[in-house]
Write a protein that holds these residues in place. Structure first.
Motif, PDB file in Angstrom:
ATOM      1  N   SER A   1      -7.864  10.619  -7.064  1.00 14.14           N
ATOM      2  CA  SER A   1      -6.141  10.261  -6.954  1.00 14.14           C
ATOM      3  C   SER A   1      -5.714  10.304  -5.201  1.00 14.14           C
ATOM      4  CB  SER A   1      -4.620   9.902  -7.839  1.00 14.14           C
ATOM      5  OG  SER A   1      -5.587   9.508  -9.431  1.00 14.14           O
TER       6      SER A   1
ATOM      7  N   ALA B   1      -5.381   8.607  -1.838  1.00 11.14           N
ATOM      8  CA  ALA B   1      -4.087   7.804  -0.984  1.00 11.14           C
ATOM      9  C   ALA B   1      -3.628   8.505  -0.114  1.00 11.14           C
ATOM     10  CB  ALA B   1      -3.187   8.767  -2.258  1.00 11.14           C
TER      11      ALA B   1
ATOM     12  N   THR C   1      -3.154   2.429   0.821  1.00 12.84           N
ATOM     13  CA  THR C   1      -3.544   1.961  -0.243  1.00 12.84           C
ATOM     14  C   THR C   1      -2.659   0.226  -0.779  1.00 12.84           C
ATOM     15  OG1 THR C   1      -1.824   3.447  -1.401  1.00 12.84           O
ATOM     16  CG2 THR C   1      -3.979   3.972  -1.929  1.00 12.84           C
TER      17      THR C   1
ATOM     18  N   GLU D   1      -5.321   1.784  -6.855  1.00 15.53           N
ATOM     19  CA  GLU D   1      -5.046   3.499  -7.561  1.00 15.53           C
ATOM     20  C   GLU D   1      -6.775   3.776  -8.495  1.00 15.53           C
ATOM     21  OE1 GLU D   1      -1.505   4.456  -9.813  1.00 15.53           O
ATOM     22  OE2 GLU D   1      -0.192   3.578  -7.974  1.00 15.53           O
TER      23      GLU D   1
END
Length: 229
Positions: A66, A70, A75, A177
């Motif tokens: 994650s 990012a 994103t 995400e």
């Protein structure tokens, strides 16, 4: 006298046993319930599940991916007012997302839809959902398996980036995400994924800065001076 005292203690304990427990239920009635039913609040086993995910690396790996997603990819995609149509900038961002996602076939994603605060909440929630679905559909068109897009979620106007009642483009967005792994993700290690792992391994050995090039140039200069002497 002793017998009377013991009897009194027994009665007191019996009365205490009939009193209400912290859950608000009479213990005498609870005697006939399934063991543990009074203390299970519906989250039994969550701690064990969490510990298992930590020990086998799943939870930490999801967190790391994650953070990496990012940091390496945009994103967020933004939309025009009252629209779920992708503009040129949004398409460029989603192409980058799709390229990143294709490299990790064992990972699943969620797409969250948002709106600004203009309009009714129910309408905005539906609009956020349309935006999220638009993003999902585009990612699928770029070769991403739809089953890896775990869910399409709309927060509507409830999570603005910029607190304002007026039109605000930054609030009209979707956010992609990392959400977890596909079922049987341990078996997804095909040739293409192995190539990704190997490329990452080679890249990890590359110098962080360009100082090596500077050192080489200096070395060449020094060598020339030495040769002149």
């Amino acid at each position: 006298m002793i017998r009377t005292t013991i009897t009194g203690i027994t009665i007191s304990l019996a009365l205490a046993g009939c009193s209400s427990n912290p859950a608000g239920e009479n213990v005498r009635g609870a005697f006939y319930r399934e063991a543990g039913s009074l203390i299970d609040t519906g989250h039994f086993g969550n701690a064990t599940m969490h510990n298992t995910q930590i020990m086998n690396g799943d939870k930490q790996f999801v967190y790391d991916l994650s953070q990496r997603f990012a940091s390496e990819v945009m994103t967020t995609v933004n939309f025009a007012f009252n629209s779920s149509v992708l503009d040129a900038g949004a398409i460029d961002t989603l192409r980058e997302q799709a390229h990143w996602i294709r490299q990790f076939p064992e990972v699943r994603f969620k797409v969250y839809g948002h709106t600004d605060k203009v309009g009714g909440n129910s309408y905005n929630k539906a609009l956020g959902l349309r935006r999220a679905r638009t993003v999902v559909n585009y990612l699928v068109s770029q070769g991403i398996d739809g089953s890896r897009l775990e869910a399409v979620v709309s927060f509507g106007e409830t999570q603005p980036l910029i607190v304002t009642e007026g039109k605000e483009r930054r609030n009209r967005r979707t956010v992609t995400e990392v959400s977890g792994f596909v079922d049987g993700h341990q078996t997804v290690m095909d040739g293409k994924y192995a190539e990704v792992i190997y490329r990452e391994y080679v890249r990890s050995a590359e110098p962080v800065t360009g100082l090596t090039g500077v050192a080489s140039s200096n070395l060449e200069v020094d060598s020339g001076i030495d040769g002149g002497e």
